[in-house]
Scaffold this motif. Structure first.
Motif, PDB file in Angstrom:
ATOM      1  N   LYS A 183       2.170   5.310  -0.144  1.00  0.00           N
ATOM      2  CA  LYS A 183       1.689   6.351   0.803  1.00  0.00           C
ATOM      3  C   LYS A 183       0.951   7.418  -0.157  1.00  0.00           C
ATOM      4  O   LYS A 183       0.398   8.338   0.170  1.00  0.00           O
ATOM      5  CB  LYS A 183       2.492   7.009   1.761  1.00  0.00           C
ATOM      6  CG  LYS A 183       2.760   5.933   2.710  1.00  0.00           C
ATOM      7  CD  LYS A 183       4.045   6.351   3.906  1.00  0.00           C
ATOM      8  CE  LYS A 183       4.459   5.405   4.721  1.00  0.00           C
ATOM      9  NZ  LYS A 183       5.232   5.920   5.852  1.00  0.00           N
ATOM     10  N   ASN A 184       1.592   7.319  -1.584  1.00  0.00           N
ATOM     11  CA  ASN A 184       1.107   8.559  -2.379  1.00  0.00           C
ATOM     12  C   ASN A 184      -0.312   8.146  -3.145  1.00  0.00           C
ATOM     13  O   ASN A 184      -0.685   7.102  -3.221  1.00  0.00           O
ATOM     14  CB  ASN A 184       2.246   8.624  -3.567  1.00  0.00           C
ATOM     15  CG  ASN A 184       3.507   8.887  -2.879  1.00  0.00           C
ATOM     16  OD1 ASN A 184       3.680   9.458  -2.082  1.00  0.00           O
ATOM     17  ND2 ASN A 184       4.578   8.143  -3.608  1.00  0.00           N
ATOM     18  N   LYS A 185      -0.909   9.230  -3.435  1.00  0.00           N
ATOM     19  CA  LYS A 185      -2.270   9.385  -4.192  1.00  0.00           C
ATOM     20  C   LYS A 185      -1.947   8.701  -5.380  1.00  0.00           C
ATOM     21  O   LYS A 185      -0.726   8.944  -6.270  1.00  0.00           O
ATOM     22  CB  LYS A 185      -2.494  10.620  -4.425  1.00  0.00           C
ATOM     23  CG  LYS A 185      -3.122  11.466  -3.107  1.00  0.00           C
ATOM     24  CD  LYS A 185      -3.510  12.818  -3.671  1.00  0.00           C
ATOM     25  CE  LYS A 185      -3.842  13.653  -2.232  1.00  0.00           C
ATOM     26  NZ  LYS A 185      -4.556  14.778  -2.630  1.00  0.00           N
ATOM     27  N   GLU A 186      -2.732   7.977  -6.222  1.00  0.00           N
ATOM     28  CA  GLU A 186      -2.930   7.309  -7.441  1.00  0.00           C
ATOM     29  C   GLU A 186      -4.352   7.159  -7.761  1.00  0.00           C
ATOM     30  O   GLU A 186      -5.120   6.817  -6.995  1.00  0.00           O
ATOM     31  CB  GLU A 186      -1.870   6.160  -7.357  1.00  0.00           C
ATOM     32  CG  GLU A 186      -2.235   5.080  -6.242  1.00  0.00           C
ATOM     33  CD  GLU A 186      -1.505   4.008  -6.251  1.00  0.00           C
ATOM     34  OE1 GLU A 186      -0.575   3.746  -7.400  1.00  0.00           O
ATOM     35  OE2 GLU A 186      -1.657   2.916  -5.456  1.00  0.00           O
ATOM     36  N   TYR A 197     -10.664   6.986  -7.066  1.00  0.00           N
ATOM     37  CA  TYR A 197     -10.257   5.971  -6.264  1.00  0.00           C
ATOM     38  C   TYR A 197     -11.588   5.040  -6.488  1.00  0.00           C
ATOM     39  O   TYR A 197     -12.415   4.968  -5.474  1.00  0.00           O
ATOM     40  CB  TYR A 197     -10.019   6.392  -4.868  1.00  0.00           C
ATOM     41  CG  TYR A 197      -9.135   5.502  -3.994  1.00  0.00           C
ATOM     42  CD1 TYR A 197      -7.727   5.651  -3.679  1.00  0.00           C
ATOM     43  CD2 TYR A 197      -9.917   4.333  -3.398  1.00  0.00           C
ATOM     44  CE1 TYR A 197      -7.142   4.480  -2.971  1.00  0.00           C
ATOM     45  CE2 TYR A 197      -9.111   3.274  -2.728  1.00  0.00           C
ATOM     46  CZ  TYR A 197      -7.866   3.666  -2.429  1.00  0.00           C
ATOM     47  OH  TYR A 197      -6.948   2.809  -1.606  1.00  0.00           O
ATOM     48  N   LEU A 223       0.789  -1.119   0.006  1.00  0.00           N
ATOM     49  CA  LEU A 223      -0.025   0.016   0.084  1.00  0.00           C
ATOM     50  C   LEU A 223       0.792   1.045  -0.189  1.00  0.00           C
ATOM     51  O   LEU A 223       1.399   1.700   0.894  1.00  0.00           O
ATOM     52  CB  LEU A 223      -0.860   0.101   1.311  1.00  0.00           C
ATOM     53  CG  LEU A 223      -1.961   1.227   1.146  1.00  0.00           C
ATOM     54  CD1 LEU A 223      -2.908   1.230   0.295  1.00  0.00           C
ATOM     55  CD2 LEU A 223      -2.699   1.241   2.538  1.00  0.00           C
ATOM     56  N   ARG A 258      -5.108   6.249   4.108  1.00  0.00           N
ATOM     57  CA  ARG A 258      -3.365   6.327   4.329  1.00  0.00           C
ATOM     58  C   ARG A 258      -2.897   6.449   3.084  1.00  0.00           C
ATOM     59  O   ARG A 258      -1.644   6.745   3.182  1.00  0.00           O
ATOM     60  CB  ARG A 258      -3.590   4.732   4.735  1.00  0.00           C
ATOM     61  CG  ARG A 258      -3.785   4.604   6.147  1.00  0.00           C
ATOM     62  CD  ARG A 258      -4.003   3.253   6.474  1.00  0.00           C
ATOM     63  NE  ARG A 258      -4.245   2.776   7.984  1.00  0.00           N
ATOM     64  CZ  ARG A 258      -5.411   3.124   8.633  1.00  0.00           C
ATOM     65  NH1 ARG A 258      -6.305   3.408   8.164  1.00  0.00           N
ATOM     66  NH2 ARG A 258      -5.436   3.041   9.902  1.00  0.00           N
ATOM     67  N   GLN A 259      -3.491   7.009   2.035  1.00  0.00           N
ATOM     68  CA  GLN A 259      -2.791   7.230   0.752  1.00  0.00           C
ATOM     69  C   GLN A 259      -3.284   8.618   0.479  1.00  0.00           C
ATOM     70  O   GLN A 259      -3.063   9.436  -0.468  1.00  0.00           O
ATOM     71  CB  GLN A 259      -3.374   6.415  -0.400  1.00  0.00           C
ATOM     72  CG  GLN A 259      -2.992   4.974  -0.493  1.00  0.00           C
ATOM     73  CD  GLN A 259      -2.975   4.304  -1.847  1.00  0.00           C
ATOM     74  OE1 GLN A 259      -4.201   3.817  -1.936  1.00  0.00           O
ATOM     75  NE2 GLN A 259      -2.092   4.497  -2.898  1.00  0.00           N
TER      76      GLN A 259
END
Length: 311
Positions: free
Chosen positions: A82-85, A167, A80, A108-109
């Motif tokens: 930590k950065n947005k995607e 997401y 998992l 958490r992201q």
């Protein structure tokens, strides 16, 4: 008497979260509605960015109750970042609150505001929430033969064209409950009662994450269908091993190392204080109380009318 009071308060511990989450809904919808009107002539991306921030505030409050308030321990397995995607989140569907797992991972992201759901069509009639989920980017779909693939493709394409951060949460299994399967329901209830599942606490949540690169997902429909079945076969094997492994050392955990992920109050408590404070302030005046009640009534009616036409 004191012991009885303590036990009674403990048995009522679910009332506070429900009261706060439902009680702040009109406040949230009013805030969102005001921004929707103010942003009518602004770039859509600006509206989306603020809407995502508002959604993040509300869902952070939800997570305060699901994590901080309950004290549940979150154990993560797998990868998992930590950065947005932008992701498509595929998960098994075993309980009414499976959606909260997506929130647990998204915060958490730092992507909580970007969570959008593919939802069963009946949920669009939820008071206040039903219309808003659609406005936030949720997609309502009808099951089985009534599923409109073209409509869903068009909606997803419109979000892609607008550059909407996604997401996207999908439960491919679609449902956990079929009222026509009375024998299955009866057997399930009997088993749950025998095993005391209806009374047990859930002090830990084990979450297994398997990130799959887009290039590794087949694009042709026939291959995609087979790929999805294979992924869920892997998932089912993991669950069987988790619950019924012959080796006690491998039971009640997934393969690999787990990470105990604790959510900081700094990420959730401010949202609770903001929304509950605004709601309390509104209810302290007669004009505020009238606005509150009218939002519940007219907001629900207008929302139902909107989704009947648009969703």
């Amino acid at each position: 008497m004191l012991l009885s009071l303590v036990l009674h308060m403990y048995s009522m511990r679910c009332v506070l979260p429900a009261a706060v989450l439902l009680g702040t809904a009109p406040t949230y919808v009013l805030a969102w509605g005001a921004w929707r009107l103010l942003s009518a002539f602004l770039p859509s991306r600006l509206y989306q960015a603020v809407d995502d921030r508002l959604y993040c505030i509300y869902q952070s409050m939800v997570l305060f109750f699901f994590e901080n308030y309950t004290g549940v321990q979150i154990l993560l397995y797998g990868d998992l970042p930590k950065n947005k995607e932008n992701i498509i989140y595929l998960a098994n569907h075993q309980s009414t609150v499976d959606w909260i797992i997506a929130d647990i991972l998204a915060i958490r992201q730092n992507a909580l505001g970007h969570v959008r759901y593919v939802l069963k069509d009946g949920l669009k009639w939820l008071p206040l929430y039903g219309c808003y989920f659609s406005q936030h980017g949720g997609i309502y779909v009808k099951r089985s033969a009534k599923f409109n693939e073209k409509d869903m493709r068009n909606k997803l394409q419109s979000y892609m064209n607008a550059g909407t951060p996604m997401y996207l949460v999908i439960f491919p299994e679609g449902t956990r409950y079929n009222p026509e399967l009375t024998k299955v329901i009866s057997a399930s209830q009997t088993f749950a009662a025998q095993e005391e599942f209806l009374c047990k606490e859930c002090p830990k949540i084990h979450i297994h994450i398997d990130r799959i690169d887009k290039k590794d997902v087949p694009e042709e429909q026939a291959f995609m269908r087979r790929w999805l079945h294979e992924r869920f076969e892997i998932k089912d094997k993991l669950l069987i091993e988790f619950y019924d492994s012959l080796d006690p050392e491998r039971r009640n955990k997934f393969p690999g190392e787990s990470v105990n992920s604790k959510l900081s109050l700094k990420k959730t408590l401010p949202s609770l204080l903001i929304l509950s404070g605004l709601t309390a302030g509104m209810l302290m005046t007669e004009a505020g109380r009238k606005l509150y009640v009218r939002t519940w009534i007219y907001g629900t009616l207008i929302g139902c009318l909107w989704v009947s036409i648009k969703a």
